[in-house]
Design an enzyme around this catalytic site. Structure first.
Site, PDB file in Angstrom:
ATOM      1  N   ILE A 362       0.839  -1.186   0.000  1.00 37.60           N
ATOM      2  CA  ILE A 362       0.000   0.000   0.000  1.00 37.60           C
ATOM      3  C   ILE A 362       0.883   1.248   0.000  1.00 37.60           C
ATOM      4  CG2 ILE A 362      -0.157   0.030   2.531  1.00 37.60           C
ATOM      5  CD1 ILE A 362      -3.061   1.022   2.233  1.00 37.60           C
ATOM      6  N   CYS A 363       0.329   2.336  -0.513  1.00 36.74           N
ATOM      7  CA  CYS A 363       0.937   3.661  -0.425  1.00 36.74           C
ATOM      8  C   CYS A 363       2.223   3.746  -1.261  1.00 36.74           C
ATOM      9  CB  CYS A 363       1.163   4.029   1.040  1.00 36.74           C
ATOM     10  SG  CYS A 363       1.488   5.776   1.347  1.00 36.74           S
ATOM     11  N   ALA A 364       3.363   4.020  -0.651  1.00 32.56           N
ATOM     12  CA  ALA A 364       4.613   4.150  -1.398  1.00 32.56           C
ATOM     13  C   ALA A 364       5.210   2.816  -1.805  1.00 32.56           C
ATOM     14  CB  ALA A 364       5.636   4.928  -0.563  1.00 32.56           C
TER      15      ALA A 364
END
Length: 445
Positions: A362-364
């Site tokens: 998730i995310c970066a």
């Protein structure tokens, strides 16, 4: 290709007619409802203009054994994003507390060391027996009573409004809300309302883990004003509608299998995004998966992106001796960089992919870990918006959660619960995921 739907049951009815978050609709944060929608609780601005200045505000978040980790960590994280000086105080004998679902959090101080400090806000997380322990702390009780007497902001979520604030007599004549199973207790000490977040005077209350982000942004607005709240809320990628469906984009559907129960590895490192890590761990353990939290660094204790101190179950080298039905990475810039630099973790992820076993991020992390190591080759994925330009295939980046066969990716803190629920659905089925979503109040019961 398919778009999967997790449906909520009947909508929750609130008792007032003004929006909880009066943000401009151009932010697309709450665009599903007009600002005159009756779906949100009354939000009366009671803090003076001087208190909305941009200087750092002092905030106390007390924690105890049995505190609900999502409610504590989301509040700490969001308020620190706004620039608040947040002190995490243990009401136990030591700094480390064992929160619900075996999440270990290390406080910044003991509650007795904070008793002479003046705070702009004191916010109590829920969870049991954590809320009862907070209630029984004479030091904390005295601090919150003085906070109320001096007209300063105080707040509680989940069980804590009824168990702590209500039992201390601090909700008399006020509207308040709490976790559904504590509503009867709350009604003896306040005017109990079924709002996701309720503000009355200098008191803010909320319902549970699934309302914690809304609650936290409300606290930012009360401390710093609407503009700051908008600026903090935008990058969170919050979900606006908790009364209808939420969507999971699935391509190349395959069955995720396990033997007795899913064995899931969640690596963490200095700089990991604490909301994402804790939400994933919390939700998957609620579903009765066996979750191993492994430190990629030299120490079991890591310092997450907003300075929340989390303690892993073991080091990655020890965790690598076992096999997993899923390896899933939280985001956070520093954490993702540490993951990408870990030869051991990258090797484990490549073996997971080669074995056609599930892996996710998730995310970066999809952009900074999976993409450069070839783990997205031939796959569709999403990531944090500012990182999506690093993905070689951006065709699915607008989706909040994307499942492509044995790969699952998501966008950021505000999509973390959907991300975790999608994992629950893949292992346990949609009904289990919906049940958890309702228990957490991510969708209204």
């Amino acid at each position: 290709m398919a778009t999967r739907h997790l449906n909520s049951l009947s909508p929750f009815t609130t008792l007032s007619k003004q929006p909880l978050f009066p943000f401009p609709t151009s932010l697309n944060l709450f665009s599903r409802f007009p600002l005159s929608s009756p779906k949100f609780s009354t939000f009366s601005a009671s803090v003076s203009a001087s208190s909305m200045a941009s200087e750092a505000k002092r905030v106390l978040v007390p924690i105890a054994n049995g505190t609900e980790p999502m409610e504590a960590v989301i509040t700490i994280d969001v308020l620190r994003r706004a620039g608040a000086e947040v002190t995490v105080a243990s009401v136990e004998k030591g700094l480390q507390v064992d929160a619900c679902h075996s999440v270990k959090i290390v406080a910044d101080a003991l509650i007795n060391d904070c008793s002479q400090t003046v705070f702009d806000l004191i916010s109590l997380p829920g969870g049991m027996p954590g809320a009862s322990t907070l209630k029984d702390s004479a030091t904390l009780k005295s601090m919150v009573e003085k906070q109320a007497a001096d007209g300063r902001l105080h707040a509680a979520i989940c069980a804590a409004p009824a168990v702590a604030l209500g039992s201390w007599g601090l909700l008399k004549g006020l509207k308040a809300t709490c976790y559904p199973s504590f509503m009867e207790q709350l009604s003896s000490s306040a005017t109990a309302v079924e709002s996701r977040v309720q503000q009355d005077g200098t008191v803010v209350t909320s319902r549970g883990p699934g309302t914690a982000m809304e609650y936290s942004v409300t606290l930012v607005e009360q401390l710093y004003g609407k503009e700051k709240a908008e600026g903090v809320a935008g990058p969170l990628i919050m979900r606006s509608n908790h009364e209808g469906e939420y969507l999971i984009r699935e391509l190349n559907s395959m069955q995720w299998t396990f033997n007795d129960c899913p064995q899931i590895l969640v690596p963490i490192a200095d700089g990991s995004e604490e909301m994402e890590a804790v939400i994933i761990i919390d939700v998957l353990r609620r579903a009765k998966a066996k979750v191993v939290v492994a430190s990629v660094g030299e120490k079991l204790e890591i310092l997450a992106s907003r300075n929340v101190k989390l303690v892993a179950d073991m080091h990655l080298d020890e965790a690598a001796q076992s096999s997993y039905d899923l390896i899933v990475l939280p985001g956070g810039l520093g954490g993702a960089q540490a993951f990408a630099a870990s030869e051991k973790l990258v090797e484990m992820l490549k073996k997971q992919r080669e074995s056609n076993k599930p892996y996710g991020a998730i995310c970066a992390s999809p952009a900074l870990v999976f993409e450069p190591h070839g783990l997205l080759k031939g796959k569709k994925a999403t990531a944090f918006p500012a990182m999506c330009n690093k993905l070689s295939d951006p065709s699915e980046i607008e989706n909040r959660v994307v499942v492509d066969g044995n790969l699952i990716t998501s966008r950021g803190p505000g999509t973390s619960i959907e991300f975790a629920l999608a994992i629950v659905e893949k292992f346990f089925g949609r009904q289990k995921a919906i049940e958890l979503a309702k228990v957490m109040l991510f969708v209204n019961p």
